[in-house]
Design an enzyme around this catalytic site. Structure first.
Site, PDB file in Angstrom:
ATOM      1  CG  ASN A 109      -9.539   0.254   4.843  1.00 28.97           C
ATOM      2  OD1 ASN A 109      -9.749  -0.738   5.296  1.00 28.97           O
ATOM      3  ND2 ASN A 109      -9.839   0.641   3.540  1.00 28.97           N
ATOM      4  CG  HIS A 111      -7.887   1.867  -0.467  1.00 30.60           C
ATOM      5  ND1 HIS A 111      -8.385   1.398  -1.084  1.00 30.60           N
ATOM      6  CD2 HIS A 111      -7.262   2.569  -1.629  1.00 30.60           C
ATOM      7  CE1 HIS A 111      -8.758   0.944  -2.289  1.00 30.60           C
ATOM      8  NE2 HIS A 111      -7.424   2.243  -2.672  1.00 30.60           N
ATOM      9  CB  SER A 138      -3.782   5.458   2.330  1.00 30.00           C
ATOM     10  OG  SER A 138      -3.417   5.972   0.755  1.00 30.00           O
ATOM     11  CG  ASP A 147     -11.980   2.288  -0.276  1.00 33.28           C
ATOM     12  OD1 ASP A 147     -11.361   2.399   0.396  1.00 33.28           O
ATOM     13  OD2 ASP A 147     -11.953   2.662  -1.762  1.00 33.28           O
TER      14      ASP A 147
END
Length: 204
Positions: A109, A111, A138, A147
């Site tokens: 992912n 972020h 990130s 996260d």
């Protein structure tokens, strides 16, 4: 090339990070190929963009299903396309614990903060209110905790005196477009090396 890692991109919106991931092959020979672009929003602009790139697409609304049922549908699509890695790119849907466990270590992912700072939403406003010198983005491995997975790479963006959440978000997004393709490429390169080593090992 058949030795490339098969990647699915999941999105919910306009698909700007998808575009960066797809365009990366213009400047590099990435270790990944995008074999599916999926969305929980059938009208997402990112799906239109995917089709322009000639990428297979899949979409299904989550609104009439519970989280587990919807993720079962996503999982079925991933497996039918022989996906090896999932790249979340503006996918605004929390994944179920069962789905994350099934794909453990293979979901990435991007972020918009310098994790572990500012998990969740509204990251740019929170960075400004804190008086931070830098914001950023990130790329991390997705775990069951929001996260919270291992961070693979980050890019810092200096906060300017006149920044507001919108101007800061625009510059962080530019940084995302640079960071995500390189990081996914590195991740897939390492995965491919491990995969090839396993195939070549005695008994592999």
């Amino acid at each position: 090339m058949t030795d490339k890692v098969r990647v699915a991109v999941l999105l919910s919106g306009r698909g700007s990070n998808l575009e960066a991931l797809a365009e990366y092959k213009r400047i590099a020979d990435p270790a990944y190929e995008i074999v599916l672009v999926g969305s929980n929003v059938p009208e997402a602009r990112g799906l239109v963009l995917a089709r322009r790139f000639g990428l297979p697409t899949w979409a299904e609304s989550h609104k009439d299903m519970d989280r587990a049922e919807f993720d079962e549908s996503v999982d079925k699509q991933m497996r039918s396309h022989q996906v090896e890695v999932i790249a979340l790119a503006g996918y605004m849907r929390l994944l179920s614990a069962d789905f994350v466990r099934a794909w453990e270590g293979r979901i990435l992912n991007i972020h918009p903060s310098l994790l572990p700072l500012y998990k969740g939403l509204d990251t740019h406003r929170r960075a400004l209110l804190a008086g931070d010198e830098y914001a950023g983005c990130s790329v991390h491995v997705v775990t069951e905790e929001l996260d919270d997975g291992p961070v693979l790479a980050q890019a810092r963006v200096r906060i300017e005196p006149r920044d507001d959440p919108e101007t800061l978000a625009a510059r962080v997004l530019e940084a995302e477009h640079q960071l995500y393709p390189r990081t996914l490429d590195d991740f897939c390169r390492a995965l491919r090396l491990a995969r090839d080593s396993s195939v070549g090992a005695p008994g592999g």
